[in-house]
Structure formats: C-alpha cells, structure tokens
Design an enzyme around this catalytic site. Structure first.
Site, PDB file in Angstrom:
ATOM      1  N   GLN A  48       0.858  -1.190   0.000  1.00 54.16           N
ATOM      2  CA  GLN A  48       0.000   0.000   0.000  1.00 54.16           C
ATOM      3  C   GLN A  48       0.892   1.236   0.000  1.00 54.16           C
ATOM      4  O   GLN A  48       1.558   1.542   0.993  1.00 54.16           O
ATOM      5  CB  GLN A  48      -0.900  -0.001   1.233  1.00 54.16           C
ATOM      6  CG  GLN A  48      -1.954   1.093   1.229  1.00 54.16           C
ATOM      7  CD  GLN A  48      -2.782   1.052   2.499  1.00 54.16           C
ATOM      8  OE1 GLN A  48      -2.301   1.456   3.549  1.00 54.16           O
ATOM      9  NE2 GLN A  48      -3.995   0.558   2.406  1.00 54.16           N
ATOM     10  N   TYR A 129      -5.087  10.957   3.720  1.00 50.07           N
ATOM     11  CA  TYR A 129      -3.716  11.130   3.249  1.00 50.07           C
ATOM     12  C   TYR A 129      -3.720  11.883   1.914  1.00 50.07           C
ATOM     13  O   TYR A 129      -4.748  12.398   1.490  1.00 50.07           O
ATOM     14  CB  TYR A 129      -3.024   9.773   3.197  1.00 50.07           C
ATOM     15  CG  TYR A 129      -2.979   9.128   4.564  1.00 50.07           C
ATOM     16  CD1 TYR A 129      -2.322   9.757   5.633  1.00 50.07           C
ATOM     17  CD2 TYR A 129      -3.649   7.940   4.828  1.00 50.07           C
ATOM     18  CE1 TYR A 129      -2.321   9.195   6.905  1.00 50.07           C
ATOM     19  CE2 TYR A 129      -3.643   7.377   6.095  1.00 50.07           C
ATOM     20  CZ  TYR A 129      -2.982   8.013   7.126  1.00 50.07           C
ATOM     21  OH  TYR A 129      -2.993   7.475   8.385  1.00 50.07           O
ATOM     22  N   ARG A 176      -7.365   2.498  -2.988  1.00 48.53           N
ATOM     23  CA  ARG A 176      -8.251   2.445  -1.824  1.00 48.53           C
ATOM     24  C   ARG A 176      -8.870   3.815  -1.593  1.00 48.53           C
ATOM     25  O   ARG A 176      -8.175   4.837  -1.658  1.00 48.53           O
ATOM     26  CB  ARG A 176      -7.465   2.033  -0.582  1.00 48.53           C
ATOM     27  CG  ARG A 176      -8.338   1.796   0.650  1.00 48.53           C
ATOM     28  CD  ARG A 176      -7.481   1.402   1.836  1.00 48.53           C
ATOM     29  NE  ARG A 176      -8.263   0.786   2.883  1.00 48.53           N
ATOM     30  CZ  ARG A 176      -8.168   1.085   4.172  1.00 48.53           C
ATOM     31  NH1 ARG A 176      -7.324   2.018   4.578  1.00 48.53           N
ATOM     32  NH2 ARG A 176      -8.903   0.455   5.073  1.00 48.53           N
ATOM     33  N   ARG A 266      -8.260  -5.901  11.335  1.00 47.23           N
ATOM     34  CA  ARG A 266      -8.097  -6.240  12.751  1.00 47.23           C
ATOM     35  C   ARG A 266      -8.501  -7.691  13.030  1.00 47.23           C
ATOM     36  O   ARG A 266      -7.849  -8.392  13.805  1.00 47.23           O
ATOM     37  CB  ARG A 266      -8.927  -5.277  13.605  1.00 47.23           C
ATOM     38  CG  ARG A 266      -8.584  -5.314  15.076  1.00 47.23           C
ATOM     39  CD  ARG A 266      -9.451  -4.356  15.874  1.00 47.23           C
ATOM     40  NE  ARG A 266      -9.335  -2.988  15.388  1.00 47.23           N
ATOM     41  CZ  ARG A 266     -10.007  -1.962  15.912  1.00 47.23           C
ATOM     42  NH1 ARG A 266     -10.857  -2.163  16.913  1.00 47.23           N
ATOM     43  NH2 ARG A 266      -9.853  -0.741  15.443  1.00 47.23           N
TER      44      ARG A 266
END
Length: 308
Positions: A48, A129, A176, A266
């Site tokens: 990524q 970001y 993404r 997670r």
C-alpha cells in the site's frame, strides 16, 4: 492476498515514526524478505503506497521541511513521538512541479515494489492522506487544474493511477478510497458526486481493483459499484457501528453482489484462522490494541487458532 501497512513512496511522504518506505535500495532488499516469506506459503502480497501529505511533520524529514499538501490548510491533528504529541504544522501548498515530482515518486516506488517481489501496489486514496486531501474540498482549495470542481479534485488521483499503471501494468494496481470518512481532519461536501466521478475516470485504466473502506454509509459504495466495472474489494461498515468490520457484514455484501472480495484487517490480525472461524460462526479472538504500534511479535503472530 495481503495488503501491507501504508508505505511511503518518498522521504517527504512519511507521516509517522518508524514506518516503511520503498524509495531506496536498502528498503527494497528488506521488503524482499517479507515477500519471499509470503510467496513460500502460497500467498500474494500487495504494498500500500501511502503519501501522507499534510499528515506529516518536520521532525520526520532530514532537512526539517514542511509536509506537502494540495493547500496550506493544517489537519488539526497531532503526531505521536516518544517525547509527546506534536501538532501537525500548516503544510506547504504544492506547486505544479511538486505535483509532477510526487506522481513520479509513486511510479518509481511501484517499480521498486516489483523489484522487492510484490505482486502489486495499492494506492492509498483514503483516510485523509495526500490523494484523499486532493479529493476532499475541505482540504483542497486550489484554483488551478488540480482543484475547484470535482473534475479538478480527482485529477491528481487519476494521474497517479495512470503513472503507476504505465510503470508496472494496470493489472497490478489497485486504489483504496474511504468516501465520507472524517479521518485526519478531512471534510467532504459532495461525497455522492465525487466518488462515482472518480470511479468513472479510473474505469478506462483497467486497474485490478477499487478497495472501498465504508464509513457507516452504504450509499457511496453502491454509487461506486455502479460506476466501476472492475473488481471491488470492500471493508464493510454499512452502519455507524464500532470497528472492526464484522464477517456477517461481509457475507451480506457478497450475497448482494456489491463486492467481489472482502477485506478484514483487525480480525485477520487477531484470528490467523479467520476463514475457519467465519465458517464456524466464531468465536473470534479480540485484537490487543496495546500491541498495534511498535514492539515485537507479540500481538502479531501469537494469537491462538481454534482448538489450540
């Protein structure tokens, strides 16, 4: 398929302490150990690429420079350091030359990714970001060709995707996004128009996939699905409930035909045998958040499997 943590494509792209990069020969060699280990187990791994933009700080850079962003608007967030929390400064607004250099940095990092043994790259256009900062009208107040209208604000994302696809092949590139996610100080006033336009502009490139991180609203996901003809990976959060995404939400999205694959983060970390647990209906180990940042193998490779 494993997607790595955010990996900076350049020195100025770093946003946190002790995060990996793909802009030096030493980093390429270090990543090769990881990709070899994944391939030896029959897996696939995608890096990524994450330029943090204004989510950075001069203490992270050798020359003490200000972080870069589409506009000189601070995030309002803080950087964690061993000496305490530091406010993110007001970033330096990128020039057109800065933008061109940053696009090439992504392409160069993508080439490094293949040299390091990765099967592909995922462009991080989510979670506040740099790519997301260009998309969102709360952080992009530019009046040139990279700002203003939806067409202007999606331009940077599309040009990064084009450059990376040209460098390593579109079949090795994903992106993404996190429509409407108020992360890292991001605000969007036109989410419903923005993301279908982005998906439509990316469609001719033939990218491997779009990866959607839902933020409690299924509407943008359905709009992206309608505009995007390729594979769609979904981290499912159809309602504003706490993280992590549940397996049940993923199953529902697959049955609806909304997604082609489901991303869990997670849950995967805490459950190395997650497919078996999903088929069994649980139970699921709880992730130990105290081990998420730094430390050693504990909290990464020591979670028990069913029947252990």
């Amino acid at each position: 398929m494993i997607v790595t943590e955010g990996t900076q494509p350049s020195v100025i792209g770093q946003g946190y302490l002790n995060t990996p990069g793909l802009h030096s020969s030493e980093q390429v060699a270090a990543w090769r150990k990881v990709t070899d280990a994944v391939h030896e187990k029959g897996g696939r791994i995608v890096v990524q690429l994450m330029h943090s933009g204004r989510i950075g700080h001069p203490v992270l850079y050798p020359d003490g420079a200000l972080p870069l962003a589409p506009s000189a608007i601070a995030s309002g967030q803080k950087l964690f350091t061993p000496e305490g929390m530091l406010d993110h400064p007001t970033p330096r607004e990128m020039t057109v030359d800065d933008i061109a250099r940053t696009i090439e940095d992504h392409a160069s990092a993508a080439r490094n990714a293949l040299d390091a043994g990765f099967d592909g790259v995922e462009l991080h256009g989510a979670n506040g970001y740099l790519i997301h900062q260009f998309l969102a009208d709360g952080s992009n107040r530019r009046t040139d060709a990279y700002g203003g209208s939806v067409a202007g604000r999606i331009r940077f994302a599309v040009e990064v995707a084009e450059a990376v696809a040209d460098a390593i092949g579109p079949e090795r590139v994903g992106i993404r996004v996190s429509p409407g996610a108020p992360v890292n100080g991001i605000t969007e006033s036109d989410t419903g128009e923005l993301y279908p336009a982005l998906a439509g502009a990316l469609a001719p490139l033939g990218l491997a996939y779009v990866h959607v991180m839902e933020a409690g609203d299924r509407g943008p996901t359905r709009a992206i699905r309608a505009a995007w003809p390729g594979a769609l990976i979904l981290n499912p959060h159809p309602s504003p409930e706490p993280l992590p995404a549940t397996p049940e939400a993923g199953v529902d999205a697959l049955r609806e035909g909304l997604a082609d694959a489901i991303a869990h983060a997670r849950l995967w970390l805490a459950n190395p045998d997650l497919p078996a647990r999903i088929k069994a209906g649980g139970p699921y180990n709880e992730a130990d958040m105290a081990t998420f940042y730094g430390g050693d193998h504990r909290g990464y490779t020591d979670y028990p499997v069913l029947g252990a």
